[in-house]
Design a protein around this motif. Sequence first.
Motif, PDB file in Angstrom:
ATOM      1  N   LEU A   1     -36.820  20.965  40.721  1.00  0.00           N
ATOM      2  CA  LEU A   1     -37.336  22.308  40.957  1.00  0.00           C
ATOM      3  C   LEU A   1     -38.183  22.747  39.772  1.00  0.00           C
ATOM      4  N   LEU A   2     -39.484  22.932  40.003  1.00  0.00           N
ATOM      5  CA  LEU A   2     -40.345  23.510  38.974  1.00  0.00           C
ATOM      6  C   LEU A   2     -40.155  25.019  38.916  1.00  0.00           C
ATOM      7  N   GLY A   3     -40.136  25.647  40.074  1.00  0.00           N
ATOM      8  CA  GLY A   3     -40.037  27.102  40.150  1.00  0.00           C
ATOM      9  C   GLY A   3     -40.554  27.577  41.491  1.00  0.00           C
ATOM     10  N   PRO A   4     -41.192  28.741  41.551  1.00  0.00           N
ATOM     11  CA  PRO A   4     -41.672  29.264  42.830  1.00  0.00           C
ATOM     12  C   PRO A   4     -42.762  28.395  43.443  1.00  0.00           C
ATOM     13  N   SER A   5     -42.845  28.449  44.763  1.00  0.00           N
ATOM     14  CA  SER A   5     -43.939  27.800  45.473  1.00  0.00           C
ATOM     15  C   SER A   5     -45.229  28.592  45.288  1.00  0.00           C
TER      16      SER A   5
ATOM     17  N   ASP B   1     -41.366  -1.763  23.522  1.00  0.00           N
ATOM     18  CA  ASP B   1     -41.288  -2.701  24.633  1.00  0.00           C
ATOM     19  C   ASP B   1     -42.630  -2.663  25.354  1.00  0.00           C
ATOM     20  N   PRO B   2     -43.385  -3.731  25.338  1.00  0.00           N
ATOM     21  CA  PRO B   2     -44.715  -3.699  25.957  1.00  0.00           C
ATOM     22  C   PRO B   2     -44.670  -3.515  27.470  1.00  0.00           C
ATOM     23  N   GLN B   3     -43.481  -3.626  28.077  1.00  0.00           N
ATOM     24  CA  GLN B   3     -43.366  -3.440  29.518  1.00  0.00           C
ATOM     25  C   GLN B   3     -42.782  -2.075  29.887  1.00  0.00           C
ATOM     26  N   THR B   4     -42.559  -1.234  28.896  1.00  0.00           N
ATOM     27  CA  THR B   4     -41.995   0.090  29.156  1.00  0.00           C
ATOM     28  C   THR B   4     -42.862   1.162  28.509  1.00  0.00           C
ATOM     29  N   GLU B   5     -43.223   2.159  29.298  1.00  0.00           N
ATOM     30  CA  GLU B   5     -43.992   3.302  28.809  1.00  0.00           C
ATOM     31  C   GLU B   5     -43.045   4.485  28.679  1.00  0.00           C
ATOM     32  N   HIS B   6     -43.031   5.129  27.509  1.00  0.00           N
ATOM     33  CA  HIS B   6     -42.198   6.310  27.289  1.00  0.00           C
ATOM     34  C   HIS B   6     -43.074   7.547  27.471  1.00  0.00           C
ATOM     35  N   VAL B   7     -42.685   8.400  28.453  1.00  0.00           N
ATOM     36  CA  VAL B   7     -43.522   9.523  28.859  1.00  0.00           C
ATOM     37  C   VAL B   7     -42.702  10.809  28.821  1.00  0.00           C
ATOM     38  N   LEU B   8     -43.315  11.870  28.324  1.00  0.00           N
ATOM     39  CA  LEU B   8     -42.725  13.213  28.339  1.00  0.00           C
ATOM     40  C   LEU B   8     -43.675  14.136  29.085  1.00  0.00           C
ATOM     41  N   LEU B   9     -43.158  14.813  30.115  1.00  0.00           N
ATOM     42  CA  LEU B   9     -43.938  15.779  30.886  1.00  0.00           C
ATOM     43  C   LEU B   9     -43.343  17.165  30.661  1.00  0.00           C
ATOM     44  N   ARG B  10     -44.176  18.092  30.188  1.00  0.00           N
ATOM     45  CA  ARG B  10     -43.729  19.464  29.967  1.00  0.00           C
ATOM     46  C   ARG B  10     -44.515  20.409  30.879  1.00  0.00           C
ATOM     47  N   PHE B  11     -43.800  21.022  31.839  1.00  0.00           N
ATOM     48  CA  PHE B  11     -44.388  21.997  32.748  1.00  0.00           C
ATOM     49  C   PHE B  11     -44.051  23.413  32.274  1.00  0.00           C
ATOM     50  N   TRP B  12     -44.923  24.359  32.626  1.00  0.00           N
ATOM     51  CA  TRP B  12     -44.603  25.768  32.428  1.00  0.00           C
ATOM     52  C   TRP B  12     -45.389  26.589  33.450  1.00  0.00           C
ATOM     53  N   PRO B  13     -44.843  27.734  33.913  1.00  0.00           N
ATOM     54  CA  PRO B  13     -45.540  28.549  34.916  1.00  0.00           C
ATOM     55  C   PRO B  13     -46.728  29.283  34.293  1.00  0.00           C
ATOM     56  N   ILE B  14     -47.842  29.251  34.989  1.00  0.00           N
ATOM     57  CA  ILE B  14     -49.025  29.983  34.536  1.00  0.00           C
ATOM     58  C   ILE B  14     -49.176  31.279  35.326  1.00  0.00           C
ATOM     59  N   ARG B  15     -49.251  31.162  36.655  1.00  0.00           N
ATOM     60  CA  ARG B  15     -49.378  32.397  37.444  1.00  0.00           C
ATOM     61  C   ARG B  15     -49.096  32.118  38.922  1.00  0.00           C
ATOM     62  N   ASP B  16     -48.751  33.196  39.608  1.00  0.00           N
ATOM     63  CA  ASP B  16     -48.562  33.212  41.051  1.00  0.00           C
ATOM     64  C   ASP B  16     -49.944  33.204  41.705  1.00  0.00           C
TER      65      ASP B  16
ATOM     66  N   VAL C   1     -39.187   8.234  31.730  1.00  0.00           N
ATOM     67  CA  VAL C   1     -39.820   9.545  31.856  1.00  0.00           C
ATOM     68  C   VAL C   1     -38.817  10.664  31.585  1.00  0.00           C
ATOM     69  N   ARG C   2     -39.247  11.629  30.786  1.00  0.00           N
ATOM     70  CA  ARG C   2     -38.499  12.862  30.578  1.00  0.00           C
ATOM     71  C   ARG C   2     -39.352  14.008  31.107  1.00  0.00           C
ATOM     72  N   VAL C   3     -38.771  14.850  31.946  1.00  0.00           N
ATOM     73  CA  VAL C   3     -39.489  16.001  32.488  1.00  0.00           C
ATOM     74  C   VAL C   3     -38.763  17.275  32.063  1.00  0.00           C
ATOM     75  N   GLU C   4     -39.522  18.231  31.566  1.00  0.00           N
ATOM     76  CA  GLU C   4     -38.969  19.510  31.126  1.00  0.00           C
ATOM     77  C   GLU C   4     -39.721  20.650  31.815  1.00  0.00           C
ATOM     78  N   ILE C   5     -38.982  21.649  32.256  1.00  0.00           N
ATOM     79  CA  ILE C   5     -39.553  22.865  32.813  1.00  0.00           C
ATOM     80  C   ILE C   5     -39.270  23.994  31.836  1.00  0.00           C
ATOM     81  N   TRP C   6     -40.318  24.624  31.326  1.00  0.00           N
ATOM     82  CA  TRP C   6     -40.190  25.718  30.364  1.00  0.00           C
ATOM     83  C   TRP C   6     -40.496  27.048  31.049  1.00  0.00           C
ATOM     84  N   ASP C   7     -39.983  28.135  30.452  1.00  0.00           N
ATOM     85  CA  ASP C   7     -40.236  29.453  31.041  1.00  0.00           C
ATOM     86  C   ASP C   7     -41.570  30.045  30.598  1.00  0.00           C
ATOM     87  N   ALA C   8     -42.228  29.441  29.632  1.00  0.00           N
ATOM     88  CA  ALA C   8     -43.539  29.879  29.145  1.00  0.00           C
ATOM     89  C   ALA C   8     -44.192  28.676  28.464  1.00  0.00           C
ATOM     90  N   GLU C   9     -45.419  28.852  27.988  1.00  0.00           N
ATOM     91  CA  GLU C   9     -46.118  27.728  27.365  1.00  0.00           C
ATOM     92  C   GLU C   9     -45.291  27.163  26.215  1.00  0.00           C
TER      93      GLU C   9
END
Length: 308
Positions: free
Chosen positions: A100-104, A128-143, A57-65
């Motif tokens: 840390l994604l960002g603000p609560s 590899d049939p036993q390994t799933e490669h996943v990318l998660l991209r988060f970004w803040p929408i609103r408070d 798994v790769r997780v990325e936090i972006w500042d916008a979409e």
Amino acid sequence: MAEVLRRINYEDDVEYGHFYIGDSGPHLDDSAISHPHLRVSNHLNIECDITHGKADVRVEIWDAEPPAADAPWVLTWENAYLTGSGIVSVGSEAWPDRLLLGPSYFLYGLRTYRVPSVWGRGHEFYEDPQTEHVLLRFWPIRDVFDPVLHARPERTTAAPRPSGYVPATDWPALRRQPDLPEPDTADDSDEDWEAAALRRTRARIARQLNPDGAPTFTILRRHAEDPRSPLRANTGATCRARLWRPVRENEPAVLGVDRRIESEDGSRDEVLVSAIVTVLNEDGEVLTVRDATETEAARVLAVERAWQ
């Protein structure tokens, strides 16, 4: 142009076709929040093509979409994630990490990508049939913080007063920081690997919550948890702290935001000072805090106007 704020790589176990990412904060009612295009959810069950195995798994936090991911990544689904803490637990149950994604009390967009097995040969990923490669991209929408909805004191029967809270966008946790190495934390020969990893994670999040390098100080948890307030003193949270300080104190950087004198003790020549702080780290009953920013303090002030 949108930029990556933070990223992390980890491996998780896939059980019965999915793995789970946990939120360390309060459970929020996702039925009270809507989005015009995305389904809102307050939990993260990531579905996989394999039934049992590992997820790389790769997780990325972006500042916008963010833009669409390049091949061989293929978009599998998109939704909006509602978080009460802004911090998620990732990785296996045995050795979890925190991110840390960002603000609560924020709504974040999330796009999930996979590398289909048919793309495995001839690309950077080994099929590899036993390994799933996943990318998660988060970004803040609103408070989405609402003093009436999210900060109602327990057992109160009073009606809230107008809080005047205005959702904000200028949050320290959403400011771009240079890529820095893991915090330098000296190893203790008596400390096991898991405890050392947790300490490094806490230090990393504390640094990310304080991108401007504001002065920090330590207080006890009881100094920041008021039984009259529903705001808890957890990492990333902002709350009002109360400390007895010398009457002639000359430390303007300590407890300097909305500083108030609440009472005096003439026998000790001290005054009870309160001010608004943001919690950067927790170590048992000891909290590392800094003065809150104007945006962070606005939530505490709104809660006080609504309920006190």
